[in-house]
Write an enzyme that holds these catalytic residues in place. Structure first.
Site, PDB file in Angstrom:
ATOM      1  N   TYR A 270      42.514  38.842  41.106  1.00 42.28           N
ATOM      2  CA  TYR A 270      43.601  39.417  40.309  1.00 42.28           C
ATOM      3  C   TYR A 270      43.090  39.577  38.879  1.00 42.28           C
ATOM      4  CZ  TYR A 270      44.351  34.327  39.775  1.00 42.28           C
ATOM      5  OH  TYR A 270      44.191  32.978  39.595  1.00 42.28           O
ATOM      6  N   HIS A 320      38.285  36.581  38.447  1.00 39.62           N
ATOM      7  CA  HIS A 320      38.343  37.878  37.774  1.00 39.62           C
ATOM      8  C   HIS A 320      36.939  38.477  37.754  1.00 39.62           C
ATOM      9  CE1 HIS A 320      41.964  35.909  36.476  1.00 39.62           C
ATOM     10  NE2 HIS A 320      41.310  35.092  35.681  1.00 39.62           N
TER      11      HIS A 320
END
Length: 342
Positions: A270, A320
């Site tokens: 995400y 990430h």
């Protein structure tokens, strides 16, 4: 004896000369720092007056002239049009069934399975404690300029503080520190993006912008402004938080999924808090300036308030994709959508 005495006197004079030189150098440095601090204080007084009285025709700006229409945006490229959705919902509002089934399914798996979660009940409880956003909370009254201030070590020694503070909105994130770094990062904050595990207390008038990665994050912010019953997620978190409860904004999980689908395109699990804040600014501001993203001048990835301990940890987590996010920031700058200060 005479020679030895002469040499001793010479050494004493040399040492005294060095001490005098150091005192003079320290005095000059002190004067420079005091002058810069005074300049910052005067600028803050000016900004406070402008905030109270609104746009004033004679008030100069480093960025734009109040009352003048915003400059035309750069022509949109195919690359940009394929990613940007003007109608993307940014905030959770408490409206019935505002999250689609695919958003909920994706969101519930970000930080572990969440079986049996009564999501609508959690959201109802949230907005029984906190105020739901009004329709005009993000609407710009004029040409809004925004500074998105990341936490990269490349901010050290940048002297960007005055430029950052000159923006209408100043967006910071996670455990960003201001005290002691004012010359490089500025002093103002209007929006502070955080999640429970990165939460910090805020000053008056600052928007706490919650980036929720799981339903427990919604329960935490509800608890932090009421009962204090949530004290752990996957680590210990703040039981209560000092912030203006009337200025709390909750990002919608749909906005996170939009960034994941359209912008990072499923690189990483995400998007990072910093990249999320940048996309928030891209949707709410007419001029976006970006500071403190990427590695420092020596290629190290670390926070500006750290002495490089654990450099690169942000990239090693693989939660990430820092390289993909950084490449998107550079592309946005190349296309004139943002101003990127390296």
């Amino acid at each position: 004896m005479l020679f030895a005495s002469t040499m001793a006197n010479a050494r004493g004079c040399l040492q005294e000369g060095k001490r005098v030189a150091r005192r003079m150098l320290n005095q000059r440095r002190t004067k420079v720092v005091l002058a810069l601090c005074l300049l910052l204080a005067l600028w803050q007084c000016f900004r406070a007056l402008m905030d109270d009285f609104g746009p004033v025709p004679w008030a100069p700006s480093l960025l734009h002239t109040p009352g003048v229409p915003c400059p035309a945006r750069a022509n949109s490229s195919v690359w940009f049009n394929e990613r940007y959705e003007a109608a993307a919902g940014l905030l959770l509002t408490g409206a019935a069934q505002e999250l689609s089934a695919d958003v909920v399914q994706w969101w519930l798996t970000l930080q572990g399975p969440m079986n049996g979660v009564q999501l609508q009940a959690i959201i109802r409880q949230l907005f029984s404690v906190l105020r739901a956003p009004t329709g005009d909370v993000l609407d710009p009254p004029r040409c809004r300029t925004c500074a998105v201030v990341g936490n990269s070590g490349r901010l050290k020694g940048s002297s960007h503080g005055l430029l950052i503070d000159a923006h209408d909105w100043v967006l910071r994130m996670n455990r960003a520190k201001v005290a002691g770094f004012e010359l490089d990062v500025g002093t103002r904050t209007t929006h502070h993006f955080m999640y429970p595990e990165s939460a910090v207390n805020l000053g008056p008038g600052v928007h706490l912008v919650l980036v929720p990665f799981k339903p427990l994050d919604l329960q935490w912010v509800t608890s932090a402004f009421s009962t204090g019953e949530v004290t752990r997620t996957y680590v210990r978190v703040k039981q209560f938080i000092k912030a203006d409860r009337n200025k709390v904004l909750i990002l919608s999980p749909a906005f996170l999924k939009y960034i994941h689908d359209k912008w990072t395109q499923h690189h990483g699990r995400y998007p990072s808090t910093g990249f999320t804040a940048l996309l928030f600014a891209l949707h709410t501001c007419q001029q976006v300036s970006v500071f403190g993203f990427g590695a420092d001048s020596e290629g190290n990835w670390h926070h500006y308030w750290e002495e490089n301990h654990g450099a690169g940890a942000f990239r090693r987590t693989r939660v990430h994709d820092a390289d993909v996010e950084f490449s998107i920031i550079e592309r946005l700058a190349d296309e004139g959508r943002i101003l990127f200060y390296k």
